[in-house]
Write an enzyme that holds these catalytic residues in place. Structure first.
Site, PDB file in Angstrom:
ATOM      1  N   VAL A 194     -50.717 -23.280  11.003  1.00 12.84           N
ATOM      2  CA  VAL A 194     -51.636 -22.727  12.015  1.00 12.84           C
ATOM      3  C   VAL A 194     -52.449 -23.860  12.652  1.00 12.84           C
ATOM      4  CG1 VAL A 194     -53.669 -21.239  12.332  1.00 12.84           C
ATOM      5  CG2 VAL A 194     -51.748 -20.476  10.884  1.00 12.84           C
ATOM      6  N   GLY A 198     -52.673 -25.105  17.471  1.00 15.67           N
ATOM      7  CA  GLY A 198     -53.921 -24.638  18.062  1.00 15.67           C
ATOM      8  C   GLY A 198     -53.730 -24.237  19.520  1.00 15.67           C
ATOM      9  N   TRP A 237     -58.477 -23.288  19.409  1.00 14.77           N
ATOM     10  CA  TRP A 237     -58.693 -22.098  18.589  1.00 14.77           C
ATOM     11  C   TRP A 237     -57.441 -21.863  17.763  1.00 14.77           C
ATOM     12  CZ3 TRP A 237     -57.454 -16.524  19.863  1.00 14.77           C
ATOM     13  CH2 TRP A 237     -58.064 -15.661  18.951  1.00 14.77           C
ATOM     14  N   HIS A 238     -57.611 -21.359  16.548  1.00 19.58           N
ATOM     15  CA  HIS A 238     -56.464 -21.177  15.654  1.00 19.58           C
ATOM     16  C   HIS A 238     -56.322 -19.708  15.299  1.00 19.58           C
ATOM     17  CE1 HIS A 238     -57.754 -25.375  15.257  1.00 19.58           C
ATOM     18  NE2 HIS A 238     -56.439 -25.569  15.363  1.00 19.58           N
ATOM     19  N   SER A 239     -55.222 -19.119  15.710  1.00 20.66           N
ATOM     20  CA  SER A 239     -55.000 -17.700  15.466  1.00 20.66           C
ATOM     21  C   SER A 239     -53.843 -17.550  14.477  1.00 20.66           C
ATOM     22  CB  SER A 239     -54.700 -16.980  16.782  1.00 20.66           C
ATOM     23  OG  SER A 239     -54.618 -15.593  16.532  1.00 20.66           O
TER      24      SER A 239
END
Ligand code: BDR
Ligand code: CA
Length: 311
Positions: A194, A198, A237-239
Site C-alpha cells: 500500500v 500512494g 494518500w494511502h488507501s
C-alpha cells in the site's frame, strides 16, 4: 455470454473500505453476492450502519450480514483516530432505513460458499474474525473458495499500528492465525505494498469533484482521514483496501507476486500480530501466501476514478 464471478466481501467500513466497495459496485465482471461486516476500524454498530448507508448512496441491493463485534480472544483498540468515531468521518449523515439480514455473517459466508462453490471470490478488508469463525464452524470452507484476497499484514515488519504489525492482523491475531493456517493460498495485499502505491492528494481531490452522488458522499466521509494523512504522511494518500480490491477485481494489473510461507505472531512482546514471512524458505512450510508486490499504478487510479464518477 460469459457469466460474472460471484464476489463476497468481508469488511469493516472504514474510509478505505468504502472506496474499495465503490470499486466493487462498479465492476461488471463480478456480481456482489453479499457484504459481511466485522468490527475493526470502529465498533460493529457503526461498521454495519456505514455499509448499509454506502449501499443506499450507491443504490446497490447486496445483502448485508452483521458478524463479530469483537476479536476472538483479546479486546483490541480500534482505528477511530484515523476514520472518525463513526468510521465515516463523523459527518452526521442521515441514517438509512435499510436493514441488515437476520443471518450471522459467519453463517452467510458458509452458505454462500456452498451456493457458489468453486467460483466464489472472497475478499477480506478487515480483521479476519468472521472468516476464522466460519472456518471453525466448517473447516472445509477453503475447498469451495476459488480465490481469497486479504488486505493485511506487513511482510517485512514495517507495521502501521505497531512497529511490526498491520492493523487488520493486529486487531485479531488469533483469527488471522486460524485463517492463514487453513487456506492453501491467500493472495495478500499488505501495508508495505500500500505504501508503494500512494495516491497524490491533488489527484484524489480532482476525482472527488466529479458530479456524482458517490463522489460527493465519499468526499465528505473521507475528508477528515485525508487531512489526517496529509499531515502525517505527506503528499500521497494511502488507501489500503482500494489496492486490495484493485488486485481482486483486475488481477491482470498485478505486476509482481512472490509466494512464500507466512505465519502470524501471537506471543511476541513487541511483535504480536506481525506477519512473519519465511523469505528464505528455511522452515519447510508451504507457500501459503501470494504476496502482491507491485500493481499498475495507472490502472489502480483509473479504477478509483471510475468508481467515484458513477452517476
Ligand atoms: C487496514 O486497516 C484499516 O484501518 C483499513 O481499513 C485497512 O483495512 C490498513 O492497515
Ligand atoms: Ca478495512
Amino acid at each position: 455470454m460469459t457469466s460474472t464471478i460471484p464476489l463476497l466481501i468481508d469488511t469493516d467500513p472504514g474510509v478505505d473500505d468504502a472506496l474499495a466497495l465503490l470499486m466493487a459496485f462498479n465492476d461488471a465482471r463480478h456480481s456482489l453476492v453479499g457484504l459481511t461486516v466485522t468490527a475493526g476500524n470502529v465498533g460493529l454498530q457503526y461498521t454495519v450502519a456505514n455499509t448499509l448507508k454506502l449501499c443506499e448512496i450507491a443504490r446497490v441491493q447486496a445483502p448485508v450480514f452483521a458478524g463479530c463485534d469483537s476479536p476472538l480472544l483479546h479486546p483490541a483498540r480500534d482505528a477511530a483516530y484515523v476514520h472518525g468515531r463513526d468510521g465515516f468521518g463523523d459527518t452526521g449523515y442521515e441514517p438509512t432505513d435499510r436493514r441488515v439480514e437476520d443471518e450471522h455473517a459467519a453463517l452467510a459466508i458458509i452458505r454462500l460458499s456452498h451456493e457458489h462453490a468453486g467460483r466464489l471470490l472472497l475478499v477480506a478488508l478487515g480483521p479476519l474474525t468472521n472468516i476464522a469463525l466460519a472456518l471453525k464452524l466448517d473447516p472445509t470452507l477453503p475447498q469451495r473458495i476459488a480465490r481469497f484476497v486479504v488486505m493485511g499484514g506487513a511482510v517485512s515488519a514495517h507495521g502501521n499500528i505497531t512497529a511490526a504489525a498491520e492493523f487488520n492482523i493486529a486487531f485479531d491475531p488469533e483469527a488471522a492465525h486460524i485463517v492463514f493456517a487453513a487456506f492453501p493460498k491467500i493472495e495478500l495485499v499488505d501495508w508495505e505494498a500500500v505504501l508503494a502505491h500512494g495516491l497524490l492528494h491533488e489527484r484524489v481531490d480532482a476525482w472527488l469533484r466529479a458530479d456524482s452522488p458517490r463522489a460527493r458522499f465519499y468526499d465528505s466521509i473521507s475528508r477528515q482521514t485525508r487531512a489526517w494523512s496529509a499531515e502525517r504522511r505527506g503528499e500521497k494518500w494511502h488507501s489500503a483496501d482500494a489496492l486490495a480490491m484493485a488486485h481482486a477485481l483486475v488481477p491482470a494489473g498485478t505486476l509482481k507476486v512472490v509466494e512464500r510461507p507466512l505465519a502470524v505472531e501471537l506471543d511476541g512482546r513487541h511483535t504480536r500480530g506481525a506477519t512473519v514471512v519465511d523469505w528464505q524458505r528455511q522452515h519447510g512450510g508451504a507457500d501459503n501466501v501470494a504476496i502482491v508486490m507491485r500493481y499498475e499504478q495507472r490502472r489502480f487510479e483509473q479504477l478509483i476514478e471510475a468508481a467515484l464518477a458513477v452517476v
